[in-house]
Design a protein around this motif. Structure first.
Motif, PDB file in Angstrom:
ATOM      1  N   THR A  18      39.387  14.937  85.284  1.00  0.00           N
ATOM      2  CA  THR A  18      38.336  13.942  85.527  1.00  0.00           C
ATOM      3  C   THR A  18      38.949  12.550  85.432  1.00  0.00           C
ATOM      4  O   THR A  18      39.308  12.106  84.342  1.00  0.00           O
ATOM      5  N   MET A  19      39.061  11.868  86.559  1.00  0.00           N
ATOM      6  CA  MET A  19      39.792  10.611  86.609  1.00  0.00           C
ATOM      7  C   MET A  19      39.226   9.572  85.650  1.00  0.00           C
ATOM      8  O   MET A  19      39.974   8.788  85.059  1.00  0.00           O
ATOM      9  N   ARG A  20      37.904   9.537  85.445  1.00  0.00           N
ATOM     10  CA  ARG A  20      37.315   8.513  84.586  1.00  0.00           C
ATOM     11  C   ARG A  20      37.816   8.616  83.153  1.00  0.00           C
ATOM     12  O   ARG A  20      37.846   7.625  82.420  1.00  0.00           O
ATOM     13  N   MET A  21      38.229   9.811  82.757  1.00  0.00           N
ATOM     14  CA  MET A  21      38.692  10.015  81.389  1.00  0.00           C
ATOM     15  C   MET A  21      40.156   9.627  81.191  1.00  0.00           C
ATOM     16  O   MET A  21      40.698   9.796  80.104  1.00  0.00           O
ATOM     17  N   LYS A  22      40.792   9.122  82.248  1.00  0.00           N
ATOM     18  CA  LYS A  22      42.210   8.772  82.103  1.00  0.00           C
ATOM     19  C   LYS A  22      42.413   7.607  81.143  1.00  0.00           C
ATOM     20  O   LYS A  22      43.497   7.456  80.565  1.00  0.00           O
ATOM     21  N   TYR A  23      41.384   6.785  80.938  1.00  0.00           N
ATOM     22  CA  TYR A  23      41.548   5.615  80.077  1.00  0.00           C
ATOM     23  C   TYR A  23      41.680   6.012  78.605  1.00  0.00           C
ATOM     24  O   TYR A  23      42.180   5.233  77.799  1.00  0.00           O
ATOM     25  N   ILE A  24      41.240   7.216  78.260  1.00  0.00           N
ATOM     26  CA  ILE A  24      41.485   7.729  76.909  1.00  0.00           C
ATOM     27  C   ILE A  24      42.944   8.138  76.762  1.00  0.00           C
ATOM     28  O   ILE A  24      43.548   7.965  75.702  1.00  0.00           O
ATOM     29  N   TRP A  25      43.497   8.647  77.846  1.00  0.00           N
ATOM     30  CA  TRP A  25      44.851   9.207  77.829  1.00  0.00           C
ATOM     31  C   TRP A  25      45.925   8.138  77.952  1.00  0.00           C
ATOM     32  O   TRP A  25      46.907   8.141  77.194  1.00  0.00           O
ATOM     33  N   THR A  26      45.767   7.215  78.901  1.00  0.00           N
ATOM     34  CA  THR A  26      46.857   6.289  79.221  1.00  0.00           C
ATOM     35  C   THR A  26      47.154   5.312  78.091  1.00  0.00           C
ATOM     36  O   THR A  26      48.318   4.943  77.881  1.00  0.00           O
ATOM     37  N   GLY A  27      46.123   4.867  77.365  1.00  0.00           N
ATOM     38  CA  GLY A  27      46.376   3.975  76.245  1.00  0.00           C
ATOM     39  C   GLY A  27      47.194   4.656  75.158  1.00  0.00           C
ATOM     40  O   GLY A  27      48.195   4.113  74.668  1.00  0.00           O
ATOM     41  N   HIS A  28      46.791   5.867  74.799  1.00  0.00           N
ATOM     42  CA  HIS A  28      47.526   6.628  73.784  1.00  0.00           C
ATOM     43  C   HIS A  28      48.891   7.050  74.301  1.00  0.00           C
ATOM     44  O   HIS A  28      49.848   7.202  73.520  1.00  0.00           O
ATOM     45  N   MET A  29      48.999   7.200  75.601  1.00  0.00           N
ATOM     46  CA  MET A  29      50.274   7.535  76.236  1.00  0.00           C
ATOM     47  C   MET A  29      51.335   6.469  75.934  1.00  0.00           C
ATOM     48  O   MET A  29      52.507   6.781  75.702  1.00  0.00           O
ATOM     49  N   CYS A  30      50.914   5.202  75.917  1.00  0.00           N
ATOM     50  CA  CYS A  30      51.834   4.102  75.600  1.00  0.00           C
ATOM     51  C   CYS A  30      52.396   4.246  74.184  1.00  0.00           C
ATOM     52  O   CYS A  30      53.590   4.022  73.951  1.00  0.00           O
ATOM     53  N   ALA A  31      51.539   4.618  73.232  1.00  0.00           N
ATOM     54  CA  ALA A  31      51.976   4.770  71.840  1.00  0.00           C
ATOM     55  C   ALA A  31      52.943   5.943  71.691  1.00  0.00           C
ATOM     56  O   ALA A  31      53.948   5.849  70.968  1.00  0.00           O
ATOM     57  N   VAL A  32      52.668   7.065  72.370  1.00  0.00           N
ATOM     58  CA  VAL A  32      53.535   8.243  72.274  1.00  0.00           C
ATOM     59  C   VAL A  32      54.901   7.956  72.896  1.00  0.00           C
ATOM     60  O   VAL A  32      55.949   8.316  72.335  1.00  0.00           O
ATOM     61  N   ALA A  33      54.908   7.311  74.057  1.00  0.00           N
ATOM     62  CA  ALA A  33      56.179   6.985  74.709  1.00  0.00           C
ATOM     63  C   ALA A  33      56.997   6.012  73.866  1.00  0.00           C
ATOM     64  O   ALA A  33      58.221   6.137  73.764  1.00  0.00           O
ATOM     65  N   ALA A  34      56.328   5.034  73.259  1.00  0.00           N
ATOM     66  CA  ALA A  34      57.030   4.074  72.398  1.00  0.00           C
ATOM     67  C   ALA A  34      57.613   4.762  71.176  1.00  0.00           C
ATOM     68  O   ALA A  34      58.712   4.419  70.719  1.00  0.00           O
ATOM     69  N   TYR A  35      56.896   5.738  70.627  1.00  0.00           N
ATOM     70  CA  TYR A  35      57.433   6.519  69.512  1.00  0.00           C
ATOM     71  C   TYR A  35      58.689   7.266  69.939  1.00  0.00           C
ATOM     72  O   TYR A  35      59.672   7.347  69.193  1.00  0.00           O
ATOM     73  N   GLY A  36      58.669   7.812  71.155  1.00  0.00           N
ATOM     74  CA  GLY A  36      59.840   8.516  71.658  1.00  0.00           C
ATOM     75  C   GLY A  36      61.044   7.612  71.826  1.00  0.00           C
ATOM     76  O   GLY A  36      62.182   8.009  71.563  1.00  0.00           O
TER      77      GLY A  36
END
Length: 651
Positions: free
Chosen positions: A486-504
């Motif tokens: 569901t494309m509308r729910m991507k805004y939950i994912w992409t913000g947290h995606m930044c934190a996970v990638a930065a941790y990596g």
């Protein structure tokens, strides 16, 4: 001849390159954690470094806030158009939400404004409805009351107070993501990278600049704060008081999130499934599982009261799931005992029982409440995942909207263009592999008493996945799947995606794990001779390093210069999960060591030590031991030792 020695005073200058990773991760990097000061470390270095980290987080948050406001102004010339044109700029349902804010401001009093919202006959034709029950508009009510009370009417128009508040929440959002990355990695540099990535990918992380009033723009910052609070709560170093503070923070942020978004129950359902998975795989304790569930339940029930006993909340799937999970968990006490196959079978049976009871409770609740208002959502899900066609109008209306379709491929292209996607995928792969290994280890570990269980957990600490990291990994996986569907729910994912990638990118723990997997580095343990280790363990470490001699220094073994918690032996005990020497508090997850301290016990000339180490020199400061070479056992009688061998044995 290779000798191993820790020079006196070297720890105050520069640590050797071969220092153990566990010690670095637990002590060097932990100095950067935002909660370090809460543990009583008030050194100037920690205070300055932590203050810089907090300052950078606020600066990035303000930068994001100003950037979004500037984009909004440049796109609409908002300050140069008439009031009616400004209101028209709130498109679709955004205008409806803003109208309630304006209605509250135009009411003669706050009481009359609330009464009009509770008995509204304008929104739906020929019907009087309670808007506070039907819609999530408490934020508009709160903002209108605040505007009335604050002395700002003379220089700030109501519409600007409204939009500036929403843009300010973007600053809160960035700070929350920043804190999550900081907690995971131990460095606020990861938080900085998170904030930069969030701003660079603003097309896919937020749409606040052109849909200001949407409920997600109010609620997402609180969800990010809740994830940061959960991340901190799952850290083992917290005291009882700090854990209670985190529980209250989780409740407040979850409550605010639920109050401001109508899709809260579905988001919390995904989160409840994450908690359930961590429980089944034995990553978090029973107390933590129960606490997290109760935080969700209490938040939903608080919103239920504020929304005038909204029946949709009581009939929500997440409440039914939590009740079922807690009930089955209580009844099935032997879930985590037995052999791996037995445990796996019990987990499958446990999950099937939870699912069956969830469906049963939800069905009975909806029958008792005569609830049918959310049926179109399940029809939408059924049709979306090809489980059957539907002619329901509401479900079809959602299916025809692009926002509820699959995630477009160009989203990934944009994320790759800002160099976010690649480190994210690499981090995901490494952490997923670690999660699988740790889960298999947890399932295969035979559980005994409480002390044996804690001992096993400490022994497996080096290869295990931290609970806070495991939670964030499952968070990004589950919500990533939701975003792809569901494309509308991507805004939950992409913000947290930044934190996970930065941790990596910035997390030393992850890099060491990756390099160890690729066999690009050697894990050296240059300090364990001063820890509580068995002679066999120290011997294996020395042989792996190719050392022929061990040099022990009394001023390090019996150090008194530094306070408790900063002595080298204390740092080693913490890294190995052991209780420190002397009187004072210890973290709850620490356990007594099973062996005495090597640098002390080797001097007793016990058989287990003399079989592996031979003293060759000693004075008031140093003790030097030669690492023996193990001889292969043979049934034949050994020949007489040569003269050189006799000399070695004499030494």
């Amino acid at each position: 001849m290779t000798a191993l020695r820790l020079r006196k005073g070297s720890r105050g200058k520069e640590p050797p390159l071969g220092a153990e990773f566990q010690s670095q991760q637990s002590n060097c990097c932990s100095d950067h954690h935002p909660e370090k000061i809460l543990h009583g470390d008030w050194s100037w270095g920690v205070i300055i470094w932590t203050s810089v980290g907090w300052s950078v987080s606020v600066g990035l948050g303000l930068l994001c806030c100003i950037y979004m406001a500037t984009l909004h102004e440049n796109d609409l010339w908002f300050s140069n158009i008439k009031e009616v044109e400004r209101e028209i700029s709130f498109r679709t349902e955004c205008g409806l939400y803003y109208s309630y804010y304006k209605q509250m401001l135009q009411a003669p009093s706050i009481q009359e404004g609330l009464s009009d919202l509770i008995h509204d006959n304008l929104t739906e034709s020929k019907r009087t409805i309670n808007l506070l029950q039907r819609m999530n508009i408490y934020q508009e009510v709160f903002l209108s009351v605040l505007y009335r009370l604050l002395p700002i009417q003379s220089y700030l128009e109501p519409v600007y107070f409204y939009i500036y508040t929403v843009f300010s929440l973007q600053a809160v959002y960035v700070i929350a993501l920043y804190l999550t990355a900081w907690l995971l990695s131990g460095s606020w540099l990861a938080g900085t990278l998170t904030g930069v990535w969030y701003i660079l990918n603003r097309v896919d992380t937020t749409r606040v600049e052109f849909t200001i009033s949407l409920r997600e723009n109010w609620s997402m910052p609180f969800l990010a704060l809740q994830v940061a609070a959960i991340t901190c709560y799952l850290r083992p170093q917290l005291t009882d008081l700090q854990q209670k503070v985190m529980v209250w923070l989780m409740y407040v942020t979850t409550f605010c999130f639920c109050l401001t978004w109508q899709f809260n129950q579905f988001i919390l359902l995904v989160q409840a499934l994450i908690i359930y998975s961590l429980d089944c795989l034995d990553f978090i304790t029973t107390t933590q599982v129960t606490t997290l569930y109760l935080v969700q339940v209490s938040s939903l029930l608080s919103v239920w009261l504020l929304q005038f006993c909204n029946s949709m909340i009581l009939g929500s799937l997440v409440l039914s799931f939590i009740v079922a999970a807690l009930f089955i968990r209580h009844c099935q006490s032997g879930l985590k005992t037995g052999s791996p196959l037995v445990r796996l079978g019990r987990l499958l049976l446990h999950s099937a029982m939870v699912l069956l009871l969830t469906v049963t409770i939800n069905y009975l609740a909806k029958k008792a409440l005569q609830l049918r208002s959310d049926e179109h959502i399940f029809k939408f899900i059924k049709s979306k995942f090809a489980l059957g066609p539907t002619r329901d109008f509401d479900a079809s209306l959602y299916l025809c909207e692009e926002a509820f379709g699959l995630l477009p491929f160009d989203t990934l292209e944009r994320l790759a263009g800002t160099l976010l996607l690649y480190p994210y995928i690499l981090t995901l792969l490494v952490l997923s592999g670690t999660l699988a290994v740790a889960a298999l280890h947890n399932l295969s570990r035979v559980k005994g008493g409480a002390s044996e269980e804690r001992k096993g957990a400490v022994e497996g600490r080096a290869g295990a996945l931290r609970p806070d990291v495991a939670y964030n990994l499952l968070h990004t996986l589950f919500y990533g799947l939701l975003a792809f569907s569901t494309m509308r729910m991507k805004y939950i994912w992409t913000g947290h995606m930044c934190a996970v990638a930065a941790y990596g990118v910035c997390g030393m723990e992850l890099w060491t794990l990756l390099l160890s997997t690729l066999r690009c580095n050697t894990k050296v343990l240059v300090y364990q001779v001063y820890a509580r280790r068995s002679p066999e363990e120290v011997y294996d470490i020395m042989k792996a390093m190719g050392a022929d001699y061990v040099v022990l220094e009394n001023s390090i073994c019996y150090e008194r210069r530094h306070r408790r918690g900063c002595r080298l032996r204390d740092l080693l005990d913490l890294a190995n999960g052991h209780i420190m020497d002397g009187d004072g508090e210890n973290d709850q997850d620490l356990v007594p060591a099973t062996h005495p301290r090597f640098c002390e016990e080797v001097k007793t000339d016990a058989v287990s030590y003399t079989a592996l180490f031979t003293r060759t020199f000693q004075n008031k400061t140093f003790h030097v031991y030669r690492v023996k070479k193990k001889r292969k056992k043979s049934t034949k009688s050994s020949p007489e030792p040569s003269a050189s061998q006799q000399q070695d044995q004499a030494l």
